[in-house]
Write an enzyme that holds these catalytic residues in place. Structure first.
Site, PDB file in Angstrom:
ATOM      1  N   SER A 678       0.796  -1.226   0.000  1.00  0.00           N
ATOM      2  CA  SER A 678       0.000   0.000   0.000  1.00  0.00           C
ATOM      3  C   SER A 678       0.832   1.282   0.000  1.00  0.00           C
ATOM      4  CB  SER A 678      -0.948   0.012   1.212  1.00  0.00           C
ATOM      5  OG  SER A 678      -0.224  -0.003   2.418  1.00  0.00           O
ATOM      6  N   LYS A 721      -6.158   3.765   9.109  1.00  0.00           N
ATOM      7  CA  LYS A 721      -5.268   4.745   8.470  1.00  0.00           C
ATOM      8  C   LYS A 721      -5.862   6.151   8.532  1.00  0.00           C
ATOM      9  CE  LYS A 721      -3.035   1.448   5.332  1.00  0.00           C
ATOM     10  NZ  LYS A 721      -2.848   1.017   3.939  1.00  0.00           N
TER      11      LYS A 721
END
Length: 778
Positions: A678, A721
């Site tokens: 990611s 996140k």
């Protein structure tokens, strides 16, 4: 005037209870059991006891019931597991029944006239009674000491009771004769009737004769068995094998097998083992093995079960009282319980709670057990490598035992507990077998009705068990098990959620555990905020609870030393009690610099920001990667560089830079392992920023997997996140377009302060970051 009562009726098969006498009887008919329970619940234990005319009749009608009987007091001595009862009946007075009928609960109820006994007699009457008792004594041959005492010293008060005692000491009468004896009030008339019975040589009905014959045969067999067992015991004692205690235990086991509803195949297996053990020397190894096996088989719950609570409102109240938030999780559990209640069937996928440590997976399982009224048991599968830990060893092994599944079922004491399989992702396999494969039979609804344990040997039914598993990382769950599971994610808590949990759950719990009151110690919000932000780094609240407990302990020491009487805990008190701050969360960059881009990471503690630094210097076109990166992350860095090389001119980069310079990508913190795809978009952006010498705004964070064509693929952990981005002070984050569907998982308080934008290709990222309006603040 005679007294009348209206009471339930217990109809016996020829058993008569005399006034002032007690007798225990076994009750098996549903009708009789209902009458007894009604008498105890609604009539202070009073009940009418009478007999049926035809003893062999299982469902006597009103016409087949005698209209004479006894008013008695009933108590339940034992509830047997096969549904029968042992009750103690104490006779009070003779009665005459009237208006016998079946009530709506299908047991008999009747009006009864109480027949008051005579208590005063003349001297002549007593003398005549004593003479009759002496004649009767010659017929009975052996009478009790109370009768002998009465003959020597007769009294009016005792006469009625003595005549009844003679009735109980006489041999078996017919049912008609018992009915006559219980009806006759006058003691002399009863004595004369008893003498008449003896004169007729005990004329009994055919049924009574049959019963007497069977009773004699049974007693003869019991005496024979008793003699043989006592002889065996004596012989073994002489041989020094004394196993009297063993024989007693085996006899108890046999009695249980007779009375309790063990499955037929289990009963046969246990009886077979008992027969083997009786022929073995008690001190031999084989006897110990067989003895242990019998004890295990007898202690397992083969039929015992609890009744489920099917009140969904109650279940929701229990879950809400124990856990804050987790709306999706609670809704799914309520749906599961609703379907189970509707279908009466547990078949289906196993619920698996997945999330970081400390988010409440185990405690949530306990709450589910409480909500549905089931016994809670658990086993931890962390580090289990041996298949025998699941299935057990065969009896021939030294020290053999059942597997942990059967051991836990014994601890549960019922066949339908809520069974928690903790840390199912931590199982491993080695040369001793694959425990995950053994778990297939436990969790597969099509197989677990006949779970096979190597030690028990007989199939054990696990189909009534409600299994719930927990795991930290779903990707580590063995694939075959994963297919049978329904994953419910418990993600990390936001700081706002942690504050709420601490105030409403943790602080009251800690104060109760330490016998403290709110007047003695009060936690202010700023103190809890200090603990959450600067003393813990976790997804859950386990460490937070420990720190609150630590503050409470330190206060108790000061309280007992009489240094303080109470305290209001604020930031200063936290720092004084616990010392310097232990955790500093990553903050955004103080200035925007070329080659430095803020990424977003998902760790076992939740989310965090991940600054990625890129620099280049004179060299031969090499790539250096540092920061303890995993293989997938190294591949992402290579993909990112190759994508930039192939599109250098498009993004304003001189292609010659790649041939004459080395590029270095570093991901702080250097000692912390990092992996995953990611960070791909972040690396591309950092490389472009460094090579074009254009800074990226310190207010922007980004995440997404990059491909060689520049496409941005979705990532996991968006909730964590975004929480980390908000906490670190970022104002905008770029996420893959396909992750926009996950925005409903992001807390509202995060979306209120954070702009979240979806991207499909790096070109969009380039426009957002390096366009004329890309830099939000410098």
């Amino acid at each position: 005037m005679s007294k009348k009562v209206n009471l339930p009726v217990l109809v016996t098969r020829g058993i008569v209870i005399y006034p002032n006498f007690s007798e225990s009887i076994e009750v098996g008919r549903k009708q009789s059991e209902d009458a007894i329970r009604a008498a105890i619940d609604n009539f202070d234990g009073q009940i009418i006891v009478t007999s049926q005319k035809q003893i062999s009749d299982d469902n006597p009608s009103v016409e087949n019931i005698y209209t004479t009987g006894t008013l008695a007091k009933v108590e339940i001595s034992k509830n047997w597991k096969d549904g029968t009862l042992t009750v103690l009946l104490t006779g009070l007075q003779r009665i005459k029944l009237e208006n016998i009928s079946l009530n709506e609960k299908s047991f008999f109820i009747a009006d009864a006239i109480i027949l008051e006994p005579k208590t005063e007699f003349s001297e002549e009457y007593l003398t005549e009674a004593v003479e009759l008792i002496k004649k009767l004594k010659l017929e009975i041959k052996q009478v009790s000491s109370e009768v002998e005492s009465f003959i020597s010293n007769p009294s009016s008060e005792k006469l009625d009771e003595i005549v009844d005692k003679l009735s109980t000491e006489s041999p078996v009468f017919s049912t008609e004769q018992k009915a006559e004896l219980i009806t006759t009030i006058d003691p002399i008339q009863r004595l004369e009737y008893l003498l008449k019975i003896y004169g007729t040589k005990f004329v009994t009905s055919d049924v009574d004769n049959l019963i007497a014959k069977k009773l004699k045969e049974k007693m003869d067999n019991q005496q024979r068995d008793y003699y043989l067992r006592e002889k065996m015991r004596a012989i073994k004692d002489e041989l020094g094998e004394g196993e009297g205690a063993d024989i007693d235990i085996l006899e108890k086991y046999k009695a249980r097998l007779d009375k309790e509803p063990f499955p037929k195949h289990v009963k046969e297996k246990i009886l077979s083992s008992i027969s083997k053990l009786e022929g073995m020397q008690s001190g031999s190894a084989e006897a110990n093995v067989e003895r242990n096996y019998i004890e295990w088989m007898m202690s397992l719950p083969w039929w015992e079960k609890t009744e489920d609570i099917e009140d969904l409102k109650h279940a929701k109240e229990v879950l809400d009282s124990h856990h804050y938030g987790l709306k999706k999780v609670k809704d799914r559990i309520i749906e599961y319980l609703a379907v189970k209640s509707k279908t009466k069937d547990l078949k289906g996928q196993i619920i698996t709670l997945v999330g970081p440590p400390g988010v409440g997976k185990t405690s949530l399982a306990k709450s589910i057990a409480e909500a549905i009224g089931r016994n809670f048991v658990k086993i931890s599968l962390g580090g289990v490598k041996d298949e025998a830990e699941i299935r057990g060893h065969r009896k021939t092994y030294v020290g053999a035992m059942p597997g942990r599944i059967i051991q836990t079922m014994k601890r549960a004491k019922v066949k339908n507990p809520l069974f928690l399989l903790d840390e199912i992702d931590k199982m491993a396999s080695d040369q001793r077998g694959d425990p995950a494969s053994a778990m297939l039979e436990v969790l597969d609804p099509e197989q677990n009705a006949e779970f096979s344990d190597h030690y028990i040997e007989e199939p054990y039914d696990l189909s009534n068990v409600m299994f719930i598993a927990t795991a930290n990382y779903p990707e580590d769950i063995p694939e075959a098990l994963y297919d049978r599971m329904e994953i419910i994610n418990l993600s990390s808590y936001t700081e706002i959620e942690k504050m709420k949990i601490a105030k409403d759950y943790l602080v009251p719990k800690v104060l109760k555990e330490h016998s403290l009151t709110n007047e003695e110690i009060e936690f202010k919000d700023e103190a809890l905020d200090e603990l959450i932000k600067y003393y813990t780094r976790e997804a859950g609240v386990r460490s937070l609870e420990r720190w609150i407990s630590s503050v409470a302990r330190k206060f108790i020491v000061k309280l007992l030393n009489k240094e303080v009487t109470n305290v209001v805990v604020d930031r200063k008190v936290i720092n004084d009690y616990l010392g310097k701050r232990l955790v500093e969360h990553s903050d955004k960059q103080k200035v925007s610099e070329p080659g430095v881009v803020t990424g977003l990471a998902y760790t076992q503690f939740g989310g965090d920001i991940l600054p990625i630094e890129v620099n280049y210097f004179q060299g031969k076109g090499g790539l250096t990667l540092t920061g303890k990166l995993g293989d997938v992350m190294k591949e992402s860095a290579t993909i990112a560089l190759d994508f930039v090389k192939s599109n250098a001119e498009k993004y304003g980069i001189n292609p010659d830079l790649f041939e004459k310079n080395d590029i270095h990508i570093h991901v702080p913190e250097g000692a912390v392992p990092k992996d995953g795809p990611s960070a791909g978009v972040t690396m591309v952006t950092a490389i472009v920023s460094a090579l074009t010498n254009k800074p990226v705004s310190k207010e922007i964070g980004m995440t997404g997997e990059i491909t060689l064509r520049g496409l941005v693929f979705p990532i996991g952990g968006l909730r964590e996140k975004s929480i980390a981005a908000s906490r670190s002070g970022l104002k905008k984050i770029l996420i893959p377009m396909k992750n926009l569907k996950d925005l409903d998982e992001v807390p509202e308080e995060v979306k209120a302060v954070l702009e979240i934008k979806g991207i499909e290709h790096f070109d969009q990222t380039f426009s957002e970051v390096f366009g004329s309006n890309s830099e939000l603040s410098k």
